[in-house]
Design a protein around this motif. Structure first.
Motif, short mmCIF file in Angstrom:
data_model
loop_
_atom_site.label_atom_id
_atom_site.label_comp_id
_atom_site.label_asym_id
_atom_site.label_seq_id
_atom_site.Cartn_x
_atom_site.Cartn_y
_atom_site.Cartn_z
N PRO A 61 -44.46 -21.76 -23.05
CA PRO A 61 -44.29 -21.85 -24.50
C PRO A 61 -45.10 -22.99 -25.10
O PRO A 61 -45.55 -23.89 -24.39
N GLN A 62 -45.28 -22.95 -26.40
CA GLN A 62 -45.98 -24.01 -27.12
C GLN A 62 -45.20 -25.31 -27.00
O GLN A 62 -43.98 -25.33 -26.99
N GLY A 63 -45.92 -26.41 -26.91
CA GLY A 63 -45.28 -27.72 -26.89
C GLY A 63 -44.90 -28.22 -25.52
O GLY A 63 -44.33 -29.31 -25.39
N TYR A 64 -45.22 -27.44 -24.48
CA TYR A 64 -44.89 -27.84 -23.11
C TYR A 64 -46.17 -27.98 -22.29
O TYR A 64 -47.08 -27.16 -22.39
N THR A 66 -48.41 -27.50 -19.25
CA THR A 66 -48.46 -26.55 -18.14
C THR A 66 -48.67 -27.30 -16.83
O THR A 66 -49.47 -28.23 -16.74
N TRP A 152 -45.66 -33.89 -25.62
CA TRP A 152 -45.03 -32.75 -24.95
C TRP A 152 -43.51 -32.87 -24.98
O TRP A 152 -42.94 -33.94 -24.81
#
Length: 225
Positions: A61-64, A66, A152
């Protein structure tokens, strides 16, 4: 058996099966991979703590950030590699690391394994089908984002189960020399011990990852005698 970093340095020349450069295609092709096995997606779960959540998702998801997680099992698939952090000696964990821009998760896992443990003699046994996502506790989020210059919320991890095919003296906590060492000492643990010794906010992810890998791991005869 706990092995300190100084005694964990390579004692013999090992023919690497991974390239020292980072291109995804080259690294992925250098590791022998068995036939891929497809499993049903992992179910979502939530920790009892309001500061820690874990979820299983088809895509990060966005904001995390990888990230890849590496479950390195010994040759008999009975024990798992775990190491204590240099900066937090009480924190034991499995290897993990961020995915570079344009890098495939499998290639990132191979690279991170080599960089953090020096291991090149290994084969991928299984891959968790979904991304396991967890939030940083507020103090951890502030510390890490200050270090990275980011914002993040937490990490979205793709987990891989590796089977170690070498000897223990191949494990070198100085890694391949390309990155600053992260671990002070290491040992082989049972899956339950890995979870118990992990920091609280990583335990739910470890439980989910090891739940998926359980069909591939073997029970240790010594622990049941």
């Amino acid at each position: 058996m706990v092995v300190a970093a100084a005694s964990a340095r390579c004692c013999s020349v090992v023919t690497p099966i991974l390239h020292h450069s980072r291109p995804a295609a080259a690294s992925a092709s250098a590791l022998r991979l068995p036939r891929r096995i497809t499993r049903p997606p992992l179910s979502c779960s939530t920790s009892a703590s309001p500061l820690v959540t874990v979820a299983s998702m088809d895509a990060p998801p966005q904001g995390y950030r990888t990230n890849v997680g590496i479950c390195l099992a010994n040759p008999s698939l009975t024990k798992i590699f775990s190491a204590s952090r240099i900066d937090i000696p009480s924190a034991w964990q499995m290897p993990q690391g961020g995915i570079d821009a344009g890098e495939e998760p499998r290639a990132a896992a191979i690279r991170e394994l080599r960089e953090e443990t020096g291991v090149t003699s290994a084969e991928i046994v299984a891959e968790a089908p979904n991304w396991l996502t967890y939030d940083f506790p507020p103090d951890v989020r502030e510390k890490l984002n200050a270090r990275w210059g980011t914002d993040w919320k937490g990490q979205a991890q793709k987990w891989f189960l590796f089977r170690f095919t070498g000897n223990d003296d191949e494990i070198n906590l100085n890694g391949d020399g390309s990155e600053k060492p992260e671990f002070a000492e290491w040992t082989w643990m049972t899956p339950q011990e890995v979870i118990e010794k992990a920091v609280e906010f990583k335990k739910p992810v470890y439980e989910e990852a090891l739940k998926h890998f359980a069909p591939y791991l073997q029970s240790d005869p010594a622990s049941s005698s």
